[in-house]
Write an enzyme that holds these catalytic residues in place. Sequence first.
Site, PDB file in Angstrom:
ATOM      1  N   ASP A 258       7.936   1.061 -10.407  1.00  0.00           N
ATOM      2  CA  ASP A 258       7.461   1.339  -9.041  1.00  0.00           C
ATOM      3  C   ASP A 258       7.934   2.737  -8.649  1.00  0.00           C
ATOM      4  OD1 ASP A 258       6.264   0.701  -6.454  1.00  0.00           O
ATOM      5  OD2 ASP A 258       8.300   0.659  -5.684  1.00  0.00           O
ATOM      6  N   SER A 259       7.298   3.280  -7.612  1.00  0.00           N
ATOM      7  CA  SER A 259       7.715   4.592  -7.111  1.00  0.00           C
ATOM      8  C   SER A 259       9.125   4.533  -6.509  1.00  0.00           C
ATOM      9  CB  SER A 259       6.717   5.065  -6.053  1.00  0.00           C
ATOM     10  OG  SER A 259       6.689   4.139  -4.981  1.00  0.00           O
TER      11      SER A 259
ATOM     12  N   GLU B  74      11.794   2.531   3.139  1.00  0.00           N
ATOM     13  CA  GLU B  74      12.744   3.299   2.305  1.00  0.00           C
ATOM     14  C   GLU B  74      13.955   3.746   3.127  1.00  0.00           C
ATOM     15  OE1 GLU B  74      12.502   4.643  -1.188  1.00  0.00           O
ATOM     16  OE2 GLU B  74      11.131   2.966  -1.468  1.00  0.00           O
TER      17      GLU B  74
ATOM     18  N   CYS C 276       0.740  -3.275  -0.726  1.00  0.00           N
ATOM     19  CA  CYS C 276       1.768  -2.297  -1.091  1.00  0.00           C
ATOM     20  C   CYS C 276       3.038  -3.107  -1.272  1.00  0.00           C
ATOM     21  CB  CYS C 276       1.949  -1.273   0.023  1.00  0.00           C
ATOM     22  SG  CYS C 276       3.399  -0.219  -0.233  1.00  0.00           S
ATOM     23  N   THR C 277       3.715  -2.869  -2.395  1.00  0.00           N
ATOM     24  CA  THR C 277       4.840  -3.744  -2.735  1.00  0.00           C
ATOM     25  C   THR C 277       6.059  -3.516  -1.823  1.00  0.00           C
ATOM     26  OG1 THR C 277       5.483  -2.180  -4.471  1.00  0.00           O
ATOM     27  CG2 THR C 277       4.120  -4.051  -5.119  1.00  0.00           C
ATOM     28  N   HIS C 278       6.025  -2.479  -1.018  1.00  0.00           N
ATOM     29  CA  HIS C 278       7.106  -2.272  -0.031  1.00  0.00           C
ATOM     30  C   HIS C 278       6.953  -3.189   1.191  1.00  0.00           C
ATOM     31  CE1 HIS C 278       7.979   1.414  -2.210  1.00  0.00           C
ATOM     32  NE2 HIS C 278       8.992   1.666  -1.401  1.00  0.00           N
TER      33      HIS C 278
ATOM     34  N   TYR D 178       4.753   7.850  -3.280  1.00  0.00           N
ATOM     35  CA  TYR D 178       3.581   8.270  -4.046  1.00  0.00           C
ATOM     36  C   TYR D 178       2.314   8.253  -3.167  1.00  0.00           C
ATOM     37  CZ  TYR D 178       5.623   7.881  -8.819  1.00  0.00           C
ATOM     38  OH  TYR D 178       6.330   8.045  -9.972  1.00  0.00           O
TER      39      TYR D 178
ATOM     40  N   CYS E  69       3.306  -1.416  -8.456  1.00  0.00           N
ATOM     41  CA  CYS E  69       3.041  -0.434  -7.399  1.00  0.00           C
ATOM     42  C   CYS E  69       1.526  -0.349  -7.259  1.00  0.00           C
ATOM     43  CB  CYS E  69       3.614   0.914  -7.826  1.00  0.00           C
ATOM     44  SG  CYS E  69       3.231   2.267  -6.706  1.00  0.00           S
ATOM     45  N   ASN E  70       1.024  -0.624  -6.064  1.00  0.00           N
ATOM     46  CA  ASN E  70      -0.425  -0.596  -5.861  1.00  0.00           C
ATOM     47  C   ASN E  70      -0.989   0.809  -5.990  1.00  0.00           C
ATOM     48  OD1 ASN E  70      -1.469  -3.390  -4.777  1.00  0.00           O
ATOM     49  ND2 ASN E  70       0.600  -3.082  -4.016  1.00  0.00           N
ATOM     50  N   THR E  71      -0.218   1.783  -5.495  1.00  0.00           N
ATOM     51  CA  THR E  71      -0.706   3.162  -5.516  1.00  0.00           C
ATOM     52  C   THR E  71      -0.883   3.627  -6.964  1.00  0.00           C
ATOM     53  OG1 THR E  71       0.560   3.471  -3.493  1.00  0.00           O
ATOM     54  CG2 THR E  71      -0.283   5.450  -4.566  1.00  0.00           C
TER      55      THR E  71
HETATM   56  N1  DGL Z   1       5.131   0.444  -3.410  1.00  0.00           N
HETATM   57  C1  DGL Z   1       3.999   1.303  -3.580  1.00  0.00           C
HETATM   58  C2  DGL Z   1       2.709   0.500  -3.528  1.00  0.00           C
HETATM   59  O1  DGL Z   1       2.710  -0.690  -3.827  1.00  0.00           O
HETATM   60  C3  DGL Z   1       3.838   2.472  -2.686  1.00  0.00           C
HETATM   61  C4  DGL Z   1       4.995   3.253  -2.265  1.00  0.00           C
HETATM   62  C5  DGL Z   1       4.744   4.731  -2.236  1.00  0.00           C
HETATM   63  O2  DGL Z   1       3.969   5.232  -1.427  1.00  0.00           O
HETATM   64  O3  DGL Z   1       5.371   5.351  -3.078  1.00  0.00           O
HETATM   65  O4  DGL Z   1       1.685   1.032  -3.223  1.00  0.00           O
END
Ligand code: DGL
Length: 269
Positions: free
Chosen positions: A9-10, A154, A188-190, A41, A72-74
């Site tokens: 993940d990012s 974050e 988004c995994t966050h 990201y 990470c979805n992105t």
């Molecule tokens: N956790 C990431 C996702 O699932 C995105 C976080 C980022 O923007 O880096 O998209």
Amino acid sequence: MKQPIGIFDSGYGGLTVFKEIQKKLPQYDYIYLGDNARCPYGIRSFETIYEYTKNCVSKLFEFNCSLIILACNTASAKALRSIQMHDLPEGKKVLGVIRPTTESINEYTKNGKVGILATEGTVLSNSYRIEINKFFPEIEVFQHACPLWVPLVESNEINSEAARIIIKKDIDQLLAQAEDIDTIVLACTHYPLLLPLIKECTPKNIRILTQGELVAEKLANYLQRHPEVEKNCSKNGTTLFYTTDQASDFERNAEVFFEKKVKAEHLLI
Ligand code: DGL
């Protein structure tokens, strides 16, 4: 020799997915890599996300991972396809989190109106709409980008009044596109870290879908269907955590996402 499953993940977000994967499949060895030094990201260009993701995936291949999950979805939206087409050494596999989420979305929505909350990168890629409509052309997909949510998570601002105002505004903007959306995907995994506030700001009749358990379930199923991949995954139940930023920061913050203490090492990419 160990052949761990790589989880990328990012930053910290992938830990919400990894937590469920490890619960479901504790027998495997894992390496988690968070690119915290270059997170987020979601606001970056296609080229940059592809480059960063490729660097990290190569590092995980060097660590002998033959299966990698982009948690990470992105990265799944912007880099997975290119990596699968151009950067896979023989016998290596990289999987993302979008397909496991979209292929069973019909089990959740009753009226076929689905909302997607995600980073700008994921929304601009249109990946969720494309993937959902590939499986279910009749489902209407409404998307809204929430560029402030990853920075909120974050920086551990997950319960503040400021976070509540930002989240409420974004959910209202999504629902302004179609007020009868009955399922919202936190793509988004966050975002699961913001779940209490998200629930507070969303009408009770709307189902909110997080990805952790879903991805873990689909991975277990994938490994069953692909014994040629499964046999390459070593099984000693170990986990290593790497971060491209400071290990001490990672150890302190990761606990919030992973619900367990972790020991991390810094990795120069
Ligand atoms: N956790 C990431 C996702 O699932 C995105 C976080 C980022 O923007 O880096 O998209």
